[in-house]
Design an enzyme around this catalytic site. Sequence first.
Site, PDB file in Angstrom:
ATOM      1  CD  GLU A 213      -2.877  -1.222   2.345  1.00  0.00           C
ATOM      2  OE1 GLU A 213      -2.816  -0.311   3.195  1.00  0.00           O
ATOM      3  OE2 GLU A 213      -3.669  -2.181   2.425  1.00  0.00           O
ATOM      4  CG  ASN A 254      -0.735  -6.862  -1.483  1.00  0.00           C
ATOM      5  OD1 ASN A 254      -1.322  -7.432  -2.401  1.00  0.00           O
ATOM      6  ND2 ASN A 254      -1.261  -6.734  -0.277  1.00  0.00           N
ATOM      7  CG  HIS A 290      -9.985  -5.309   0.338  1.00  0.00           C
ATOM      8  ND1 HIS A 290     -10.267  -6.497   0.972  1.00  0.00           N
ATOM      9  CD2 HIS A 290      -8.688  -5.015   0.616  1.00  0.00           C
ATOM     10  CE1 HIS A 290      -9.180  -6.899   1.633  1.00  0.00           C
ATOM     11  NE2 HIS A 290      -8.215  -6.031   1.429  1.00  0.00           N
ATOM     12  CD  GLU A 318      -4.766  -7.700   1.535  1.00  0.00           C
ATOM     13  OE1 GLU A 318      -5.622  -6.955   2.081  1.00  0.00           O
ATOM     14  OE2 GLU A 318      -3.543  -7.439   1.568  1.00  0.00           O
ATOM     15  CG  ASP A 320     -13.013  -8.376   1.312  1.00  0.00           C
ATOM     16  OD1 ASP A 320     -13.042  -7.361   0.600  1.00  0.00           O
ATOM     17  OD2 ASP A 320     -12.376  -8.417   2.381  1.00  0.00           O
TER      18      ASP A 320
END
Length: 398
Positions: A213, A254, A290, A318, A320
């Site tokens: 990030e 990432n 996400h 990651e 979702d």
Amino acid sequence: MLSGFSGCPLGVLAAVLATAVNGQAALWGQCGGVTWTGTTTCVSGATCTKINDYYSQCIAGTATTTAVASSTTSTVASASSSPGLNTLAVAKGKTYFGSATDNGELSDAAYTTILKNSKEFGVITPGNSMKWDATEGTRGTFTFTNGETIVKFAEANGQKVRGHTLVWHSQLPSWVSSGGFSAAELTEIIQTHVTNLVTNWKGRILHWDVVNEIFNDDGTYRTSVFYNTLGEEFVSIAFKAARAADPAAKLYINDYNIDGTGAKSTAMYNLVQKLLAAGVPIDGIGVQAHLISGSVPSTLATNWASFASLGVDVAITELDIRMTTPSDATKLAQQATDYGTVVKACVSVPRCVGITVWDYTDKYSWIPSVFSGQGAALPWDELLVKKPAYAAIASALA
């Protein structure tokens, strides 16, 4: 209050929470769809509701259902007949399908029964126990206990591990974030931290998220102690230290909101291109994904193929897909479509090597605590029952 049970009388709730009896499917269980050969009726208090042609589910309602017709003309996999998402992913040419987890969850036996199933999950990612505050809370004093617990859990079940994460602006102990270090001092701190973690688990980690990030959504660099002191050089410092410590591990950069094309994705592309040209050992780009149900970008495959054109792998690290809660049949159907879209995009890009859901069940999702009124983001619900999203993932991998 458990999601989906608002207004359900206690007597009915007790009945529908039970495992399927007398040939009836339990609440949220599958009860119909293409290739479905199981029961087509639900326990009392639930209604068999068509989600799409391939999946009908027992939804809390007022009547026991009648059979739902199903066709046998399609080869689409259903949730119940799936050989497991990891099995399907590997058969499709991917390296794995995986899940994140955290130490507190490992005491939940029902949860770990699913998590340790290597047919479902080939890779496990520790959610927090390898981050800086968990491993070097005091300078030079390293604690690996919680991370080791998860690594040993995975190894005992024939699963690999993604290490997460070595250098990140968040979850930093104050001695790092407020230390006032010179560039030379901070360089040594990064090298020491990365070297110790990677060396400790050398040969046991499939991928490392080395830096995490680093961009704002407009593509500019995020303000952090690392960038403020070292500029973008901190990225190469971290990657070089990781490669020296474990030459076999795949090293990833990432970030979130680099799913589809846009300013942040372009910044990531340009940085990786620049670092590769300078000989920095980057093996892959991690796309956190996400996402919001109903708002999944249409340029996923295009963007990931662009990343892959640099000569690196892509991993969905990651995943979702959240919705406004409570969920209902319409929302679950949209979410299933969205999961299918994401997985199909990965399938279409040969160098998209794997997919990790950010924990597999709504029971342990981070979403509700961060996004008020949002949740139900994962393929299993709070009761550890597969949702329509599971069948959509299986179909995309079939």
